[in-house]
Design an enzyme around this catalytic site. Structure first.
Site, PDB file in Angstrom:
ATOM      1  N   TYR A 106      -6.442  -3.301  -2.921  1.00 50.65           N
ATOM      2  CA  TYR A 106      -5.370  -2.381  -3.299  1.00 50.65           C
ATOM      3  C   TYR A 106      -4.092  -2.932  -2.694  1.00 50.65           C
ATOM      4  O   TYR A 106      -3.745  -2.662  -1.553  1.00 50.65           O
ATOM      5  CB  TYR A 106      -5.678  -0.967  -2.799  1.00 50.65           C
ATOM      6  N   ASP A 147      -6.321  -2.815  -7.989  1.00 52.68           N
ATOM      7  CA  ASP A 147      -4.938  -2.469  -8.292  1.00 52.68           C
ATOM      8  C   ASP A 147      -4.041  -3.442  -7.534  1.00 52.68           C
ATOM      9  O   ASP A 147      -3.841  -3.302  -6.329  1.00 52.68           O
ATOM     10  CB  ASP A 147      -4.672  -1.023  -7.874  1.00 52.68           C
ATOM     11  N   ASN A 149      -0.856  -3.860  -8.177  1.00 53.31           N
ATOM     12  CA  ASN A 149       0.539  -3.424  -8.207  1.00 53.31           C
ATOM     13  C   ASN A 149       1.463  -4.559  -8.637  1.00 53.31           C
ATOM     14  O   ASN A 149       2.538  -4.772  -8.075  1.00 53.31           O
ATOM     15  CB  ASN A 149       0.955  -2.858  -6.850  1.00 53.31           C
TER      16      ASN A 149
END
Length: 259
Positions: A106, A147, A149
């Site tokens: 993450y 994820d 980002n």
């Protein structure tokens, strides 16, 4: 073998959604991000009731990652990303399962940019690049999943001109992602759909899901030893339309059997 990633945006608050999707989709392995729950509040019993074993690294209020598997023969390798012994954020989990090294991550959001949060994002990315290069040297079947980002390109965002100053789309962020790919990793979803609009995230505001104003920020990167096993993949975008759901949708790929 079906492998999925899903930023649940609070595992206890979204637990009915997660369990419903697991029952429908039946992935073999799942990487979860943004648990937003301390270690002792992970809903293990509910996860086990639908047929999954779990390894997780929680964190109160924010962050937190987990790997679920139908196979109980799963072993944690690490729950920290090398390079900063003072980093207390729960963002990385490395698990060995089904002969695969699953690296659930993450990556920091980084907003507002520029600023300290963006600096942390780029530093974390550099640590990931260094660790990823080391994993490639071992010639193991590895997947970097989660994820990130990162919006890799204009094709991966609705109205890219509106995101130019966002930490997810700034040139420094995209270059960091490109450096990972240049090491030899394969972006699985973009490989399967080289010219198609594919989104994995829709904001809660301004009817983003209804207008299909989304982003592709949840990714699978495959090591060279496993990329030829990639057969298919997609996004379960309908899950984003369920009640009390995450702002992300589950993303999945399927691998052919390997040695």
């Amino acid at each position: 073998m079906k492998i999925a990633t899903y930023n649940v945006n609070g595992i206890n608050g979204r637990l009915p959604v997660l369990l419903r999707w697991l029952a429908m989709a039946q992935p073999d392995i799942v990487c979860l991000q943004e648990l937003k729950a301390p270690q002792e509040k992970f809903p293990l019993e509910a996860i086990e009731e639908v047929g999954y074993h779990a390894i997780w690294h929680g964190q109160k209020s924010w962050n937190g990652i987990a790997v679920l598997s139908k196979d109980q023969d799963m072993r944690q390798i690490s729950n920290v990303l090398a390079g900063d012994q003072d980093d207390g954020q729960s963002r990385y989990l490395e698990v060995l399962v089904h002969g695969l090294l699953i690296c659930c991550l993450y990556l920091p959001n980084g907003n507002p940019a520029p600023g300290p949060k963006f600096d942390y994002k780029l530093q974390w990315f550099k640590r990931l690049q260094q660790h990823a290069a080391m994993l490639l040297e071992k010639k193991l079947p590895v997947l970097l999943i989660g994820d990130f980002n990162v919006i890799p390109s204009d094709l991966d965002v609705y109205k890219p001109e509106r995101w130019l100053d966002d930490a997810l789309f700034r040139p420094e962020t995209r270059r960091a992602f490109e450096k990972l790919l240049d090491q030899g990793w394969t972006d699985a979803i973009r490989t399967l759909y080289p010219n198609e609009k594919i989104y994995t995230f829709w904001d809660y505001f301004r009817n983003a899901y209804g207008r299909d104003a989304g982003l592709r920020i949840d990714h699978f990167l495959l090591s060279p030893t496993i990329k030829d096993r990639l057969s298919t993949g997609g996004v379960d975008g309908h899950v984003r339309g369920w009640e009390k759901t995450s702002d992300h949708a589950p993303v999945w790929i399927e691998l052919n059997d390997g040695p």
